[in-house]
Design a protein around this motif. Structure first.
Motif, PDB file in Angstrom:
ATOM      1  N   LEU A 278     -31.416  -4.408 -60.659  1.00  0.00           N
ATOM      2  CA  LEU A 278     -32.094  -3.794 -61.802  1.00  0.00           C
ATOM      3  C   LEU A 278     -32.808  -2.512 -61.402  1.00  0.00           C
ATOM      4  CD1 LEU A 278     -33.584  -6.901 -63.657  1.00  0.00           C
ATOM      5  CD2 LEU A 278     -31.701  -5.457 -64.398  1.00  0.00           C
ATOM      6  N   ASP A 279     -33.476  -2.516 -60.243  1.00  0.00           N
ATOM      7  CA  ASP A 279     -34.168  -1.316 -59.765  1.00  0.00           C
ATOM      8  C   ASP A 279     -33.171  -0.177 -59.519  1.00  0.00           C
ATOM      9  OD1 ASP A 279     -36.610  -2.548 -59.885  1.00  0.00           O
ATOM     10  OD2 ASP A 279     -36.614  -3.158 -57.770  1.00  0.00           O
ATOM     11  N   LYS A 280     -32.030  -0.511 -58.916  1.00  0.00           N
ATOM     12  CA  LYS A 280     -31.015   0.497 -58.635  1.00  0.00           C
ATOM     13  C   LYS A 280     -30.457   1.087 -59.929  1.00  0.00           C
ATOM     14  CE  LYS A 280     -26.476   1.129 -56.496  1.00  0.00           C
ATOM     15  NZ  LYS A 280     -25.345   0.457 -55.793  1.00  0.00           N
ATOM     16  N   GLU A 281     -30.120   0.210 -60.892  1.00  0.00           N
ATOM     17  CA  GLU A 281     -29.546   0.692 -62.141  1.00  0.00           C
ATOM     18  C   GLU A 281     -30.576   1.456 -62.971  1.00  0.00           C
ATOM     19  OE1 GLU A 281     -27.806  -2.657 -64.081  1.00  0.00           O
ATOM     20  OE2 GLU A 281     -26.095  -2.758 -62.694  1.00  0.00           O
ATOM     21  N   GLU A 282     -31.833   1.037 -62.902  1.00  0.00           N
ATOM     22  CA  GLU A 282     -32.882   1.759 -63.607  1.00  0.00           C
ATOM     23  C   GLU A 282     -33.017   3.178 -63.052  1.00  0.00           C
ATOM     24  OE1 GLU A 282     -37.603   1.189 -64.817  1.00  0.00           O
ATOM     25  OE2 GLU A 282     -36.803   0.257 -63.005  1.00  0.00           O
ATOM     26  N   ASN A 283     -32.972   3.291 -61.728  1.00  0.00           N
ATOM     27  CA  ASN A 283     -33.080   4.608 -61.102  1.00  0.00           C
ATOM     28  C   ASN A 283     -31.873   5.481 -61.463  1.00  0.00           C
ATOM     29  OD1 ASN A 283     -34.360   6.476 -59.075  1.00  0.00           O
ATOM     30  ND2 ASN A 283     -32.397   6.129 -58.035  1.00  0.00           N
TER      31      ASN A 283
END
Length: 311
Positions: A278-283
């Motif tokens: 989720l953090d990767k896709e949010e970034n």
């Protein structure tokens, strides 16, 4: 827990033997649309945290990054549509929410003598020699039949030694026919979750057991009801209480499609990995958004510079 297979063989569709790691043009293209999260990918067998796709026709589900590797064709016609119809319409109601309910009936405790009497009555009514046996410790064993009503494909391992949920390029996806029935020899202590795991082990299925749910189909007042069983329920107890007639009670394996994510079914490392995804896709989405607004800003500044020229 032993398993015996019944029904016809697996339906390999138009791409039998094709490896999951080698993309090939599907016989009928899927019509993928964005779908809500909380499902399992039919290609890599992993959980779809975000950016999921689902075929509008056959319900095939996958990650967005798995789309180009899908080789199994869309099953809009034939057996799959029969399966979808069976899922959506039952006697007595037109609402899925009313037809498919979670098991809420209380578990009535039976003494050893009551169990013995019921087993004797059960065995006297059996016509297929699948009788129950009461052990000296009070645990009884017997057989249940489970019908596989799966709309989406399953992924099997070509090497059974890999174990469940082990992913490799030696995996093949195919659709099971609706008339596939498995007979399982289980005990009164086996739970619904253990029955599901035994069924997947029988087929060497790589999909996560949490993708599936066990339902009971029963007849009440000339109507047919489908009820989702909880993971802690004991199927053999239900079989004993209902008797051997499958018209009164039968077990069905289906995809677990409630829209609810059972986070407790995941391990701590899996949950932590979901957060990293989720953090990767949010970034990534933030970077895309920033580039888009930067492009808008450049165009606006260019337009303003052309209108407000000095002098």
């Amino acid at each position: 827990m032993a398993a015996a297979s019944g029904g016809s063989g697996p339906d390999l569709g138009s791409d039998p033997g094709t490896s999951r790691g080698r993309p090939a043009p599907p016989s009928a293209p899927h019509r993928f649309v964005p779908t809500a999260t909380g499902a399992w990918c039919d290609l890599c067998c992993r959980f779809v945290v975000s950016q999921g796709l689902r075929c509008a026709d056959c319900k095939y589900t996958c990650h967005a990054h798995c789309r180009d590797l899908v080789h199994l064709g869309c099953r809009r016609n034939g057996k799959l549509m029969d399966c979808l119809t069976a899922h959506g319409t039952l006697h007595g109601s037109d609402s899925d929410g009313q037809d498919v309910q979670k098991e809420t009936e209380p578990h009535v405790y039976l003494s050893k003598e009551e169990v013995k009497e019921k087993i004797q009555s059960y065995n006297s009514s059996v016509t297929d020699k699948l009788k129950m046996t009461l052990n000296s410790n009070g645990i009884y064993t017997g057989f249940i039949k489970v019908q596989m009503e799966l709309c989406r494909p399953i992924t099997v391992q070509s090497s059974p030694g890999q174990g469940p949920c082990a992913h490799s390029n030696n995996e093949t996806a195919f659709y099971l026919p609706n008339d596939c029935v498995n007979t399982l020899h289980i005990s009164s202590t086996n739970t619904v979750r253990e029955v599901i795991e035994a069924l997947l082990k029988k087929f060497f299925v790589a999909d996560n057991p949490a993708k599936f749910a066990l339902y009971k189909r029963c007849h009440k007042e000339d109507q047919v009801y489908i009820c989702k069983l909880s993971d802690r329920e004991h199927p053999l107890y239900l079989r004993l209480v209902a008797g051997p007639r499958t018209e009164m009670l039968s077990f069905v394996l289906r995809e677990h499609e409630t829209g609810e994510v059972m986070w407790e079914a995941f391990s701590l490392p899996e949950l932590q990995n979901f957060l990293r995804i989720l953090d990767k896709e949010e970034n990534e989405q933030l970077q895309i958004l920033k580039k888009r607004y930067a492009a808008y800003r450049d165009k606006l500044e260019e337009a303003l510079g052309g209108v407000w020229k000095p002098g």
